[in-house]
Design a protein around this motif. Structure first.
Motif, PDB file in Angstrom:
ATOM      1  N   MET B   1       0.855  -1.209   0.000  1.00 37.14           N
ATOM      2  CA  MET B   1       0.000   0.000   0.000  1.00 37.14           C
ATOM      3  C   MET B   1       0.883   1.249   0.000  1.00 37.14           C
ATOM      4  O   MET B   1       1.574   1.523   0.978  1.00 37.14           O
ATOM      5  N   THR B   2       0.924   1.938  -1.125  1.00 33.02           N
ATOM      6  CA  THR B   2       1.702   3.176  -1.168  1.00 33.02           C
ATOM      7  C   THR B   2       0.857   4.304  -1.741  1.00 33.02           C
ATOM      8  O   THR B   2      -0.151   4.067  -2.407  1.00 33.02           O
ATOM      9  N   LYS B   3       1.267   5.515  -1.421  1.00 31.38           N
ATOM     10  CA  LYS B   3       0.592   6.716  -1.953  1.00 31.38           C
ATOM     11  C   LYS B   3       1.651   7.598  -2.572  1.00 31.38           C
ATOM     12  O   LYS B   3       2.831   7.479  -2.250  1.00 31.38           O
ATOM     13  N   GLU B  35      -1.121  -1.279   9.030  1.00 34.30           N
ATOM     14  CA  GLU B  35      -1.558  -1.376   7.634  1.00 34.30           C
ATOM     15  C   GLU B  35      -2.812  -0.545   7.376  1.00 34.30           C
ATOM     16  O   GLU B  35      -2.875   0.235   6.426  1.00 34.30           O
ATOM     17  N   THR B  36      -3.812  -0.720   8.226  1.00 33.27           N
ATOM     18  CA  THR B  36      -5.064   0.032   8.072  1.00 33.27           C
ATOM     19  C   THR B  36      -4.793   1.522   8.204  1.00 33.27           C
ATOM     20  O   THR B  36      -5.260   2.327   7.385  1.00 33.27           O
ATOM     21  N   ALA B  38      -2.100   3.143   7.678  1.00 40.82           N
ATOM     22  CA  ALA B  38      -1.326   3.668   6.545  1.00 40.82           C
ATOM     23  C   ALA B  38      -2.236   3.979   5.361  1.00 40.82           C
ATOM     24  O   ALA B  38      -1.967   4.878   4.559  1.00 40.82           O
ATOM     25  N   LYS B  39      -3.327   3.218   5.219  1.00 45.75           N
ATOM     26  CA  LYS B  39      -4.286   3.510   4.148  1.00 45.75           C
ATOM     27  C   LYS B  39      -5.051   4.784   4.475  1.00 45.75           C
ATOM     28  O   LYS B  39      -5.333   5.593   3.599  1.00 45.75           O
ATOM     29  N   GLU B  40      -5.404   4.926   5.756  1.00 47.64           N
ATOM     30  CA  GLU B  40      -6.303   6.024   6.134  1.00 47.64           C
ATOM     31  C   GLU B  40      -5.596   7.367   6.304  1.00 47.64           C
ATOM     32  O   GLU B  40      -6.113   8.401   5.901  1.00 47.64           O
ATOM     33  N   ASP B  42      -3.095  10.402   5.790  1.00 50.25           N
ATOM     34  CA  ASP B  42      -2.350  10.973   4.664  1.00 50.25           C
ATOM     35  C   ASP B  42      -1.136  11.780   5.117  1.00 50.25           C
ATOM     36  O   ASP B  42      -0.099  11.776   4.471  1.00 50.25           O
ATOM     37  N   ASN B 292       3.884   5.300   2.779  1.00 50.65           N
ATOM     38  CA  ASN B 292       3.821   3.844   2.964  1.00 50.65           C
ATOM     39  C   ASN B 292       3.831   3.519   4.457  1.00 50.65           C
ATOM     40  O   ASN B 292       4.100   4.390   5.288  1.00 50.65           O
ATOM     41  N   PRO B 293       3.535   2.270   4.817  1.00 53.58           N
ATOM     42  CA  PRO B 293       3.442   1.916   6.242  1.00 53.58           C
ATOM     43  C   PRO B 293       4.738   2.171   7.008  1.00 53.58           C
ATOM     44  O   PRO B 293       4.705   2.505   8.187  1.00 53.58           O
TER      45      PRO B 293
END
Ligand code: SF4
Ligand code: SF4
Lengths: 136, 397
Positions: B1-3, B35-36, B38-40, B42, B292-293
């Motif tokens: 999961m990366t942004k 993990e969760t 890191a998604k939420e 920003d 990323n996490p």
């Protein structure tokens, strides 16, 4: 018995008078002097705490009022300027009675409890931000 | 999961970015898992507020009639450097006021200096410029004395080549006389100890390997939109680090710049260190993009995971012996007292956690409101860099 902090300013005309002696003798007050100073212009500053009955303290204040003395109730000898304080905490260790102390450990907010202050003036040297000052 | 930076900036623009302070993120990740979260999440906002001795500013006065090439200048009697273009001057935070007796009657008070001039400028106060020149054909004026404030200047640009020290020494005094330092008054025989870091809120402690903070990063400098323009002076990444990668000593630094006309006086304060000198305390906020996490995990660093070294400022620091008397976490230091060499020593700070927290929250709202965007660094800060000492050699011929 109550205790009140007062700060007195004596113009030149009044510095010779034994006013504090009379507070003790005539009004039965327990006097605790923090700081006193006479300037080269012969004005006097006196910062003290008086303990006695409410009645005697009221009478003593009225007596002080008969002189040309400026009376401030509360601690006016040392001033903490909240707007200049950055809440760094550098003063805390230098303040013997913890008058300057952290009052909220989470936000690490500093506050000044003037009733506790003994006017040692240590904070004036220790505060880099110039938040603490002395009236004399 | 990366942004990516672009994705995060799009969310900021649409008012949907999830922003947490470096303090809030700790509990958030504990609760939701890395993990969760890191998604939420920003952006995580970090900050620091404390004395930054390298602060200074370039001022441009515009031209008088007739014109003058100022060669010597004083602002409120504090000397400014004029060895640059005609009406540009530079004033540094630690410059003393003309005729300040310094430590002639030790310890000196240092009530006013460069840091205070910078504070007064930002506060919009009127200051006095006194300038001299030798006069030239094109710049005939030889003397100037006038009052001005920041609005009269064309530019007032703060530059700060050594800011945001990653971590810092904790100072103590083992000698039997009181000493006066840039870390405050240190009483004899270890009767107090001073640290100077925002700990878990500090920018470079939340990004210990400079993964997101680099040259080109947008920063909040005393309320103004600023930038990291270079690695800071004395940036030294090759230091001992704890298992979590966090340095246990000074380490990285940032060179920052911003427009002083946009700054807020609350975060620009002249300081006087008795027996030492003057300086400037500044507030800095830096947003960390959660790309990323791993980057998120590093922002969850807490005071108990950050160690700092205690140094004796009576002998070891001035004599550069490199001796460390002890090591404590910021959690221990913030408790108000620690035990060092069998003695209980009261501890205080010079850096303001209170103001740093305030800055984290101010920056957070600016990002949430879509007023502050992130910028991707154009250059990483060096990871393998040590620090040289100055060797004294024979006189030059
Ligand atoms: S004058 Fe002394 S007692 Fe009063 S606040 Fe300052 S350090 Fe504390
Ligand atoms: S040292 Fe000064 S600025 Fe720091 S907390 Fe004390 S009064 Fe406030």
């Amino acid at each position: 018995m109550i205790t009140k902090k007062i700060y007195l300013y004596f113009p030149k005309s009044e510095t010779e008078k034994p006013i504090v002696y009379q507070l003790v003798k005539d009004y039965d007050l327990i006097v605790n002097i923090f700081r006193a100073k006479v300037t080269p212009e012969e004005e006097g500053y006196l910062s003290l705490e008086v303990t006695g009955s409410q009645e005697n303290i009221t009478r003593a204040f009225a007596f002080l009022g008969t002189f040309d003395v400026v009376i401030h109730a509360g601690n006016k000898g040392v001033h903490w300027d909240e707007s200049r304080c950055s809440h760094c905490g550098a003063c805390v260790v230098h303040c013997p009675p913890a008058a300057l102390a952290i009052v909220d450990p989470h936000t690490r907010t500093i506050a000044f409890n003037e009733d506790r202050c003994i006017e040692c003036l240590a904070c004036i040297a220790a505060c880099p931000f110039g938040a603490c000052s002395s009236a004399f | 999961m990366t942004k990516t930076y672009t994705e995060i900036n799009e969310k900021i623009a649409s008012g949907k970015a999830v922003v947490l302070t470096a303090e809030e993120v700790i509990a958030y990740v504990d609760k939701h898992g890395l993990e969760t979260a890191a998604k939420e999440v920003d952006v995580v906002t970090t900050a620091t507020f404390g004395p930054m001795c390298s602060s200074g500013c370039f001022l441009n006065f515009g031209h008088s009639t007739p014109k003058m090439r100022i060669t010597e200048a004083w602002i409120n009697d504090v000397m400014a450097y004029c060895g640059i273009a005609a009406v540009d001057v530079y004033i540094g935070a630690t410059q003393l006021r003309h005729n300040d007796p310094a430590n002639m009657y030790h310890p000196g008070e240092f009530r006013y200096g460069g840091g205070h001039v910078i504070e007064d400028l930002v506060a919009g106060k009127k200051l006095q410029l006194f300038g001299l020149s030798y006069g030239t054909d094109d710049y005939p004026r030889r003397e100037i004395r006038t009052m001005f404030d920041i609005n009269d200047l064309n530019q007032a640009i703060m530059v700060n080549p050594r800011n945001c020290y990653q971590n810092y020494n904790v100072a103590v005094n083992v000698s039997d006389k009181r000493i006066y330092t840039y870390l405050g008054i240190l009483r004899a025989r270890m009767r107090n100890m001073t640290y100077c870091s925002a700990g878990q809120l500090a920018p470079l402690l939340n990004d210990p390997y400079y993964e997101t903070i680099g040259v080109g990063t947008s920063v909040w400098l005393a309320g103004a939109r600023g930038i990291v323009y270079a690695q800071g002076t004395q940036h030294c990444s090759l230091v001992e680090r704890s298992e979590n990668g966090v340095p246990v000593e000074g380490a990285g630094t940032l060179a920052l710049s911003a427009n002083m006309k946009e700054m807020r006086p609350e975060f620009v304060r002249g300081v006087s260190f008795k027996g030492y000198g003057v300086s400037l305390a500044l507030g800095v906020g830096i947003p960390i993009p959660i790309l990323n996490p791993e980057i998120l995990r590093r922002t969850t660093v807490r005071d108990r995971d950050i160690q700092a070294c205690v140094i004796d400022y009576s002998t070891d620091y001035p004599e550069k012996t490199d001796r460390v008397l002890g090591r404590f976490s910021y959690e221990e230091l913030r408790s108000g007292a620690v035990e060092l060499m069998g003695k209980k020593v009261p501890v205080t700070s010079l850096s303001s956690y209170n103001k740093a927290l305030k800055i984290c929250n101010l920056l957070k709202s600016e990002i949430e409101d879509g007023h502050f965007f992130l910028s991707e660094p154009s250059q990483r800060l060096p990871l393998n860099q040590g620090m040289k000492s100055l060797t004294i050699t024979g006189a030059a011929r």
